[in-house]
Design an enzyme around this catalytic site. Sequence first.
Site, PDB file in Angstrom:
ATOM      1  N   LYS A  57       0.825  -1.211   0.000  1.00 20.29           N
ATOM      2  CA  LYS A  57       0.000   0.000   0.000  1.00 20.29           C
ATOM      3  C   LYS A  57       0.859   1.261   0.000  1.00 20.29           C
ATOM      4  O   LYS A  57       0.551   2.232  -0.708  1.00 20.29           O
ATOM      5  CB  LYS A  57      -0.945  -0.021   1.199  1.00 20.29           C
ATOM      6  CG  LYS A  57      -2.023  -1.081   1.092  1.00 20.29           C
ATOM      7  CD  LYS A  57      -2.903  -1.125   2.329  1.00 20.29           C
ATOM      8  CE  LYS A  57      -3.996  -2.175   2.181  1.00 20.29           C
ATOM      9  NZ  LYS A  57      -4.882  -2.231   3.365  1.00 20.29           N
ATOM     10  N   CYS A  78      -0.632   0.909   6.106  1.00 21.63           N
ATOM     11  CA  CYS A  78      -1.021  -0.025   7.164  1.00 21.63           C
ATOM     12  C   CYS A  78      -2.014  -1.051   6.634  1.00 21.63           C
ATOM     13  O   CYS A  78      -2.737  -0.787   5.674  1.00 21.63           O
ATOM     14  CB  CYS A  78      -1.672   0.711   8.339  1.00 21.63           C
ATOM     15  SG  CYS A  78      -0.686   1.996   9.100  1.00 21.63           S
ATOM     16  N   ASP A  79      -2.044  -2.197   7.293  1.00 22.58           N
ATOM     17  CA  ASP A  79      -3.088  -3.181   6.999  1.00 22.58           C
ATOM     18  C   ASP A  79      -3.382  -3.978   8.257  1.00 22.58           C
ATOM     19  O   ASP A  79      -2.454  -4.424   8.943  1.00 22.58           O
ATOM     20  CB  ASP A  79      -2.673  -4.134   5.885  1.00 22.58           C
ATOM     21  CG  ASP A  79      -3.833  -5.013   5.458  1.00 22.58           C
ATOM     22  OD1 ASP A  79      -4.649  -4.551   4.638  1.00 22.58           O
ATOM     23  OD2 ASP A  79      -3.940  -6.143   5.968  1.00 22.58           O
ATOM     24  N   SER A  80      -4.655  -4.155   8.567  1.00 26.19           N
ATOM     25  CA  SER A  80      -5.073  -4.881   9.766  1.00 26.19           C
ATOM     26  C   SER A  80      -5.897  -6.104   9.395  1.00 26.19           C
ATOM     27  O   SER A  80      -6.738  -6.049   8.498  1.00 26.19           O
ATOM     28  CB  SER A  80      -5.911  -3.978  10.682  1.00 26.19           C
ATOM     29  OG  SER A  80      -5.176  -2.863  11.124  1.00 26.19           O
TER      30      SER A  80
END
Length: 214
Positions: A57, A78-80
């Site tokens: 990203k 970010c990635d969750s």
Amino acid sequence: MTSFVLASASPARLAVLRSAGVEPIVRVSGVDEDAVIAALGADAAPEHVVTELARAKASDVLPVLARDGISDAVVVGCDSMLLIDGSLQGKPGTVDVARARWSAMAGRSATLLTGHSVLRIAEGAVVGDAHDHSATVVHFASPPDADLEAYLATGEPLQVAGAFTLDSLGGWFVDRIEGDPSSVIGIGLPLVRRLLAEVGVGVAELWASSGRVD
């Protein structure tokens, strides 16, 4: 001047940064998350998956920055995802999927993993690259059926990792957490602070800025 860029459309991440004194430039990533996950392979560790998604990203917005004439920047991606029973769960997308996930996690605990990527760009080139993940244990309540159905009807859990939020309506159904609250919301300030330091940026430089650091 170096711009501070958030590579995410998440209102929650933007709110965390704003509450911490940072007003970032927002450029939304167009990464195909399913394609990234498929390329990593079925045996990829969950922590590696979220970190690589965050890196993808952050990298994805670099051409957009070049087009916009932003050649000096700190970019944060970010990635969750929620890890439960050995399976990573992203956004449920539909009420039925969200309901099934809540049925599986109510009264239990799971781990919210958030990958973070920080890129330092100078004169259009990447001169710093730091990345890592955070892991926070979330202990879920067992909401009554009526409350759960009302929550699902709001649409909130459909577009968030793990089908819950900590900072909004979903917070009613979280008993406690073990770890960093901001990471559960979507961007961990302690981890971002460390990653910024790795690329040569101190957080105090960000407080007085509006999308820029000196």
